[in-house]
Enzyme design. Structure first.
Site, PDB file in Angstrom:
ATOM      1  N   ASP A  63      -9.731  19.760  10.553  1.00 22.58           N
ATOM      2  CA  ASP A  63      -8.910  20.865  10.049  1.00 22.58           C
ATOM      3  C   ASP A  63      -9.371  21.272   8.651  1.00 22.58           C
ATOM      4  O   ASP A  63     -10.085  20.519   7.973  1.00 22.58           O
ATOM      5  CB  ASP A  63      -7.414  20.480  10.034  1.00 22.58           C
ATOM      6  CG  ASP A  63      -7.155  19.089   9.473  1.00 22.58           C
ATOM      7  OD1 ASP A  63      -8.067  18.530   8.823  1.00 22.58           O
ATOM      8  OD2 ASP A  63      -6.065  18.555   9.683  1.00 22.58           O
ATOM      9  N   GLU A 131       1.170  20.659  14.294  1.00 20.94           N
ATOM     10  CA  GLU A 131       2.528  20.343  13.881  1.00 20.94           C
ATOM     11  C   GLU A 131       3.435  20.201  15.118  1.00 20.94           C
ATOM     12  O   GLU A 131       3.053  20.628  16.227  1.00 20.94           O
ATOM     13  CB  GLU A 131       3.047  21.467  12.965  1.00 20.94           C
ATOM     14  CG  GLU A 131       2.248  21.623  11.661  1.00 20.94           C
ATOM     15  CD  GLU A 131       2.550  20.553  10.603  1.00 20.94           C
ATOM     16  OE1 GLU A 131       2.833  19.405  10.962  1.00 20.94           O
ATOM     17  OE2 GLU A 131       2.469  20.885   9.404  1.00 20.94           O
TER      18      GLU A 131
HETATM   19  C1  F6R Z   1      -6.303  15.759   7.705  1.00 20.11           C
HETATM   20  C2  F6R Z   1      -5.572  15.427   8.928  1.00 20.11           C
HETATM   21  C3  F6R Z   1      -4.129  15.074   8.835  1.00 20.11           C
HETATM   22  C4  F6R Z   1      -3.938  13.763   8.060  1.00 20.11           C
HETATM   23  C5  F6R Z   1      -2.461  13.415   7.952  1.00 20.11           C
HETATM   24  C6  F6R Z   1      -2.245  12.136   7.151  1.00 20.11           C
HETATM   25  O1  F6R Z   1      -7.625  16.102   7.998  1.00 20.11           O
HETATM   26  O2  F6R Z   1      -6.128  15.471   9.998  1.00 20.11           O
HETATM   27  O3  F6R Z   1      -3.572  14.941  10.114  1.00 20.11           O
HETATM   28  O4  F6R Z   1      -4.631  12.745   8.724  1.00 20.11           O
HETATM   29  O5  F6R Z   1      -1.778  14.467   7.341  1.00 20.11           O
HETATM   30  O6  F6R Z   1      -2.683  12.334   5.860  1.00 20.11           O
HETATM   31  P1  F6R Z   1      -2.751  11.144   4.799  1.00 20.11           P
HETATM   32  O7  F6R Z   1      -3.860  10.255   5.235  1.00 20.11           O
HETATM   33  O8  F6R Z   1      -3.041  11.821   3.489  1.00 20.11           O
HETATM   34  O9  F6R Z   1      -1.414  10.467   4.853  1.00 20.11           O
END
Ligand code: F6R
Length: 223
Positions: A63, A131
């Site tokens: 993403d 989401e």
């Molecule tokens: C970002 C992604 C998101 C994150 C998720 C958790 O490329 O794919 O799904 O993996 O928002 O983010 P963190 O690791 O910052 O808690």
């Protein structure tokens, strides 16, 4: 689904780095789908230390925020800083979702699909930026980020008002076509949603629950 609990963030990072290393050594021309965020930083540090040969590897990021790609918090900047500029990967081999999103899908399909997809999980159960409510069949598209995701990600920005409100994300259908998937989660604030997603009802309200329908998923957690 089995959730493997590891003792520390270091162990989480090296366990997933081991899987990536094995993949690159077994099949140098691997196509990887890669995450950003706080969870995978340690894994990228580990991979850099190992000085692997990335010259045949092709990557697809999961993403990107819809924002200036030169901003320090863009996912393009993140990947350059945390991995790409510190390995011998060819910049031409590093792909980020773009519009028209069907052309990004064509790029994945044209490379014969993703061999290994590494995922994090959001506190609302999102994977990539799919989401809650995302179709299990969804493809790469523009997504409005939820209030929860914007607040969660405001820690990377000076002000919550600076957090982008939209992203381009691989779809759940796209992710599910990966041959192998590894999900990593760090922090006890992720434990509940992880259990719900992996062992609760399979529902589009919990996007990560789609992984219960895939036959090669490994899930690693540390608190
Ligand atoms: C970002 C992604 C998101 C994150 C998720 C958790 O490329 O794919 O799904 O993996 O928002 O983010 P963190 O690791 O910052 O808690």
């Amino acid at each position: 689904m089995k959730i493997t609990t590891l003792k520390s963030y270091e162990e989480l990072s090296s366990t997933v780095a081991n899987i990536v290393e094995r993949q690159l050594k077994k099949q140098p021309l691997s196509k990887l789908a890669l995450p950003t965020g706080s969870t995978p930083r340690g894994m990228y540090r580990e991979l850099i230390k190992r000085e692997l040969d990335w010259s045949h590897t092709i990557t697809f990021n999961l993403d990107v925020y819809l924002m200036n790609v030169n901003h320090p918090e863009s996912y393009q900047s993140y990947m350059k800083k945390n991995l790409f500029d510190r390995t011998n990967i060819y910049p031409d081999h590093c792909h980020f979702p773009f519009r028209p999103t069907s052309a990004f899908e064509d790029k994945i399909a044209g490379s014969m699909g993703i061999d290994l997809c590494i995922l994090g999980i959001g506190s609302n159960g999102h994977i990539a930026f799919n989401e809650p409510g995302s179709s299990f069949l969804s493809r790469t598209r523009v997504m409005d980020l939820t209030e929860q995701t914007i607040v969660d990600n405001s820690r990377f920005f000076d002000d919550v008002g600076d957090v982008p409100t939209q992203a381009i994300t691989m779809g759940l259908g796209t992710i599910m076509e990966s041959k192998k998937i590894v999900l990593m989660a760090n922090g006890d604030h992720k434990l509940n949603i992880l259990n719900v997603a992996m062992n609760g009802e399979v529902t589009e309200e919990v996007p990560a629950s789609v992984l219960q329908n895939h036959d090669s998923v490994k899930v690693f957690y540390c608190d």
